[in-house]
Design a protein around this motif. Structure first.
Motif: not given
Length: 318
Positions: A186-191, A204-208
């Motif tokens: 959920t945190q990943v989805d929001i970000a 997406k890697m940058n989001v991680y």
């Protein structure tokens, strides 16, 4: 000693003692070094800076190569190319089984650094290890109680151990996402701007990476708070032992995980004392009330007796 028969020199006849003495002839290294490489001044501090590899099954060949590259990059070239310097330094890193492997290779069979690298990886990095790493990557999952940044670092370490895993960035981003718990998904989805998100694999890697930085910061702060709470709770533990207080535990019990009974903070002790005072006062009030009630009942009874006596006297006088 050779014999001379007048016309020719006759080779000496071998004796029994000749084959009982080991004869070690001059042997060249399996790595062909040019004169320039052989004349490179190698100091003891250079050797100490190099990583060591023994060839044991538990060692990581790729990790060794990365450390080796890093160490060589810090050494002075002194007219050599970096590839030539790697060839000059490599033999100083081999120990035990790896050293024996290097000595058993044919003389001057390795003429370039690429050949040295390929021979080393062929010997110590098996295809079976590659398959094991690929399975670990594909079935990667977040551990129980593991923070986001800890999971992300563990995943990146696994990728570094097998850089030729064959997975694309898109597949890797999806593998890591599915490895997370629903909370972190959920945190990943929001970000990322919603489930799935119109983002590329690199984005997406940058989001991680961003979430890992935040998780690492909060994790350090959380551990500091936890350490403060533990220190406050057990702050008098060592002092109690120093003063000889009996806590029904020994220091060995504490080291083996048997926790002592925590001492109450001074504020809690003060509140407990106040509560005890209040209970004592209530008991006193209740006791006094019982005594007062008994005295009242006795007075009423005496009044009744006195009234009856007065009535009897009045009747007698009348």
């Amino acid at each position: 000693m050779a014999n001379y028969d007048g016309n020719n020199i006759v080779a000496p006849v071998p004796r029994w003692e000749d084959i009982q003495r080991p004869m070690i002839l001059a042997s060249r290294s399996c790595i062909r070094l040019s004169e320039k490489m052989r004349n490179y001044e190698f100091k003891s501090k250079h050797v100490k800076a190099l990583p060591q590899f023994s060839g044991h099954p538990i060692e990581d060949p790729l990790g060794f190569i990365k450390e080796f590259y890093l160490a060589v990059s810090t050494l002075p070239l002194k007219g050599l190319t970096e590839e030539e310097l790697k060839m000059r330094c490599f033999s100083h890193c081999m120990k035990e089984d790896a050293r024996e492997w290097l000595l058993n290779l044919p003389e001057e069979s390795l003429t370039t650094w690429v050949e040295v690298y390929e021979a080393f990886m062929l010997r110590f990095y098996s295809p079976h290890q590659i398959e094991e790493f690929r399975e670990k990557i594909f079935y990667f999952s977040q551990l129980h109680g593991e923070l986001f940044h800890e999971t992300w670092e563990r995943f990146k370490t696994l990728l570094n151990q097998c850089p030729h895993h064959g997975f694309t960035n898109l597949m890797l981003s999806e593998i890591f996402y599915k490895a997370l718990t629903p909370f972190y998904q959920t945190q990943v989805d929001i970000a990322a701007g919603g489930y799935g998100g119109n983002v590329t694999a690199i984005e997406k890697m940058n989001v991680y990476e961003k979430l890992a930085r935040n998780s690492r910061l909060k994790g350090v702060q959380g551990r500091r708070v936890e350490a403060h709470e533990v220190g406050t709770r057990y702050g008098n533990f060592n002092g109690a032992f120093a003063k000889g207080t009996n806590l029904n535990h020994t220091p060995n019990d504490f080291l083996h995980g048997i926790q002592p009974q925590p001492q109450q903070p001074s504020s809690m002790i003060s509140k407990i004392d106040k509560l005890e005072d209040m209970i004592s006062k209530l008991v006193d009030i209740q006791t006094n009330a019982q005594h007062a009630q008994a005295a009242t009942e006795a007075a009423i009874k005496n009044l009744e007796i006195l009234s009856q006596e007065i009535i009897q006297i009045l009747r007698t006088n009348l």
